[in-house]
Motif scaffolding. Structure first.
Motif, PDB file in Angstrom:
ATOM      1  N   VAL A 135       0.832  -1.203   0.000  1.00  0.00           N
ATOM      2  CA  VAL A 135       0.000   0.000   0.000  1.00  0.00           C
ATOM      3  C   VAL A 135       0.867   1.253   0.000  1.00  0.00           C
ATOM      4  O   VAL A 135       0.593   2.220  -0.728  1.00  0.00           O
ATOM      5  CB  VAL A 135      -0.949   0.002   1.219  1.00  0.00           C
ATOM      6  N   ASP A 136       1.927   1.257   0.801  1.00  0.00           N
ATOM      7  CA  ASP A 136       2.806   2.420   0.882  1.00  0.00           C
ATOM      8  C   ASP A 136       4.108   2.254   0.110  1.00  0.00           C
ATOM      9  O   ASP A 136       4.802   3.241  -0.144  1.00  0.00           O
ATOM     10  CB  ASP A 136       3.133   2.725   2.351  1.00  0.00           C
ATOM     11  N   HIS A 137       4.425   1.010  -0.255  1.00  0.00           N
ATOM     12  CA  HIS A 137       5.682   0.741  -0.970  1.00  0.00           C
ATOM     13  C   HIS A 137       5.407  -0.193  -2.149  1.00  0.00           C
ATOM     14  O   HIS A 137       5.932  -1.309  -2.203  1.00  0.00           O
ATOM     15  CB  HIS A 137       6.710   0.124  -0.018  1.00  0.00           C
ATOM     16  N   PRO A 138       4.588   0.230  -3.113  1.00  0.00           N
ATOM     17  CA  PRO A 138       4.124  -0.667  -4.177  1.00  0.00           C
ATOM     18  C   PRO A 138       5.199  -1.103  -5.160  1.00  0.00           C
ATOM     19  O   PRO A 138       5.057  -2.152  -5.786  1.00  0.00           O
ATOM     20  CB  PRO A 138       3.052   0.162  -4.888  1.00  0.00           C
ATOM     21  N   VAL A 139       6.255  -0.322  -5.302  1.00  0.00           N
ATOM     22  CA  VAL A 139       7.294  -0.690  -6.265  1.00  0.00           C
ATOM     23  C   VAL A 139       8.263  -1.694  -5.668  1.00  0.00           C
ATOM     24  O   VAL A 139       8.510  -2.765  -6.230  1.00  0.00           O
ATOM     25  CB  VAL A 139       8.048   0.566  -6.763  1.00  0.00           C
ATOM     26  N   VAL A 140       8.812  -1.373  -4.493  1.00  0.00           N
ATOM     27  CA  VAL A 140       9.823  -2.254  -3.911  1.00  0.00           C
ATOM     28  C   VAL A 140       9.237  -3.536  -3.333  1.00  0.00           C
ATOM     29  O   VAL A 140       9.980  -4.473  -3.050  1.00  0.00           O
ATOM     30  CB  VAL A 140      10.641  -1.521  -2.819  1.00  0.00           C
ATOM     31  N   VAL A 141       7.917  -3.607  -3.187  1.00  0.00           N
ATOM     32  CA  VAL A 141       7.341  -4.863  -2.693  1.00  0.00           C
ATOM     33  C   VAL A 141       7.582  -5.983  -3.696  1.00  0.00           C
ATOM     34  O   VAL A 141       7.636  -7.163  -3.335  1.00  0.00           O
ATOM     35  CB  VAL A 141       5.821  -4.719  -2.397  1.00  0.00           C
ATOM     36  N   GLN A 142       7.767  -5.622  -4.975  1.00  0.00           N
ATOM     37  CA  GLN A 142       8.109  -6.623  -5.974  1.00  0.00           C
ATOM     38  C   GLN A 142       9.473  -7.239  -5.652  1.00  0.00           C
ATOM     39  O   GLN A 142       9.693  -8.435  -5.840  1.00  0.00           O
ATOM     40  CB  GLN A 142       8.133  -5.993  -7.368  1.00  0.00           C
ATOM     41  N   ASN A 143      10.394  -6.410  -5.155  1.00  0.00           N
ATOM     42  CA  ASN A 143      11.694  -6.929  -4.729  1.00  0.00           C
ATOM     43  C   ASN A 143      11.534  -7.898  -3.565  1.00  0.00           C
ATOM     44  O   ASN A 143      12.203  -8.933  -3.496  1.00  0.00           O
ATOM     45  CB  ASN A 143      12.602  -5.774  -4.294  1.00  0.00           C
ATOM     46  N   TYR A 144      10.647  -7.549  -2.645  1.00  0.00           N
ATOM     47  CA  TYR A 144      10.398  -8.396  -1.483  1.00  0.00           C
ATOM     48  C   TYR A 144       9.861  -9.759  -1.917  1.00  0.00           C
ATOM     49  O   TYR A 144      10.315 -10.808  -1.430  1.00  0.00           O
ATOM     50  CB  TYR A 144       9.414  -7.692  -0.566  1.00  0.00           C
ATOM     51  N   ARG A 145       8.927  -9.752  -2.840  1.00  0.00           N
ATOM     52  CA  ARG A 145       8.371 -11.015  -3.342  1.00  0.00           C
ATOM     53  C   ARG A 145       9.444 -11.844  -4.033  1.00  0.00           C
ATOM     54  O   ARG A 145       9.525 -13.067  -3.845  1.00  0.00           O
ATOM     55  CB  ARG A 145       7.223 -10.732  -4.307  1.00  0.00           C
ATOM     56  N   SER A 146      10.276 -11.191  -4.846  1.00  0.00           N
ATOM     57  CA  SER A 146      11.325 -11.912  -5.577  1.00  0.00           C
ATOM     58  C   SER A 146      12.330 -12.529  -4.613  1.00  0.00           C
ATOM     59  O   SER A 146      12.749 -13.680  -4.777  1.00  0.00           O
ATOM     60  CB  SER A 146      12.036 -10.961  -6.546  1.00  0.00           C
ATOM     61  N   ALA A 147      12.730 -11.746  -3.597  1.00  0.00           N
ATOM     62  CA  ALA A 147      13.694 -12.253  -2.623  1.00  0.00           C
ATOM     63  C   ALA A 147      13.122 -13.440  -1.861  1.00  0.00           C
ATOM     64  O   ALA A 147      13.816 -14.450  -1.631  1.00  0.00           O
ATOM     65  CB  ALA A 147      14.082 -11.143  -1.652  1.00  0.00           C
ATOM     66  N   HIS A 148      11.877 -13.338  -1.459  1.00  0.00           N
ATOM     67  CA  HIS A 148      11.246 -14.424  -0.710  1.00  0.00           C
ATOM     68  C   HIS A 148      11.138 -15.679  -1.571  1.00  0.00           C
ATOM     69  O   HIS A 148      11.358 -16.797  -1.083  1.00  0.00           O
ATOM     70  CB  HIS A 148       9.858 -13.996  -0.244  1.00  0.00           C
TER      71      HIS A 148
END
Length: 207
Positions: A135-148
């Motif tokens: 919601v507040d970090h919509p771009v970098v959350v893609q990085n979070y998903r990829s890392a996980h």
């Protein structure tokens, strides 16, 4: 059209049709604005959610519910002391990667969870955490998903050291944004911590 020649029922029918057209146009315009707003807010997360749920209306309802949920939370910025503590911890983990890539990735994942919890995000399963952060970090959350995803592949022996290096870079992108650090350049932070981040090149020693 000769209005005086129309019956009362015909006039009512015409008014009803006009009213339906107006209502349809209003609904269309509201939906158009909602789509525009959600696209602007979520960026790539919008497209990912549409692809996942299969229909734009379902995706937009999900994103709207997500936004409402997070807005009810007490999300806050880190204090200076908290920020310094987490930055120092990240430096330690980053240095640890050179000798133990898999362990460092697991520690980075845990550290991100600690940072989010401190900021006020609920501690839940990964998908809920990622949805909340988006919601507040919509771009970098893609990085979070990829890392996980890389971390999970490693558990089944399907991730190389290079994959783990990418996971660290992905985790770093979200970490920097959560703690208010400047963005990284080519996977290296432009900010120095206790151990200079410029030394973060696991390919020199890890294999």
């Amino acid at each position: 059209m000769n209005l005086p020649a129309l019956t009362t029922n015909e006039i009512i029918a015409i008014i009803a049709v006009v009213a339906l057209i107006v209502i349809a146009l209003v609904i269309w315009e509201l939906n158009r604005r909602r789509t525009k707003r959600l696209r602007a807010q979520f960026g790539p997360e919008y497209d990912r959610t549409v692809a996942e749920l299969g229909r734009r209306s379902r995706a937009e309802a999900s994103l709207a519910e997500r936004t409402e949920r997070v807005h009810k939370l007490s999300i806050r910025a880190l204090s200076s002391a908290e920020r310094d503590r987490f930055v120092e911890e990240w430096g330690r983990i980053q240095t640890h990667f050179v000798d133990a890539p898999a362990g460092a990735v697991a520690e980075a994942d845990q550290l991100l969870g600690d940072v989010m919890a401190t900021c006020g995000y609920p501690v839940g399963d990964f998908e809920q955490r990622a949805a909340d952060v988006s919601v507040d970090h919509p771009v970098v959350v893609q990085n979070y998903r990829s890392a996980h995803s890389i971390a999970l592949r490693h558990l089944s022996g399907q991730a190389s050291t290079e994959d783990l290096r990418r996971a660290m870079i992905h985790y770093r992108a979200l970490f920097d944004e959560l703690v208010g650090m400047p963005p990284a350049v080519d996977g290296r932070s432009v900010v120095e911590v206790r151990a200079p981040v410029a030394e973060f090149d696991p390919r020199r020693r890890a294999s």
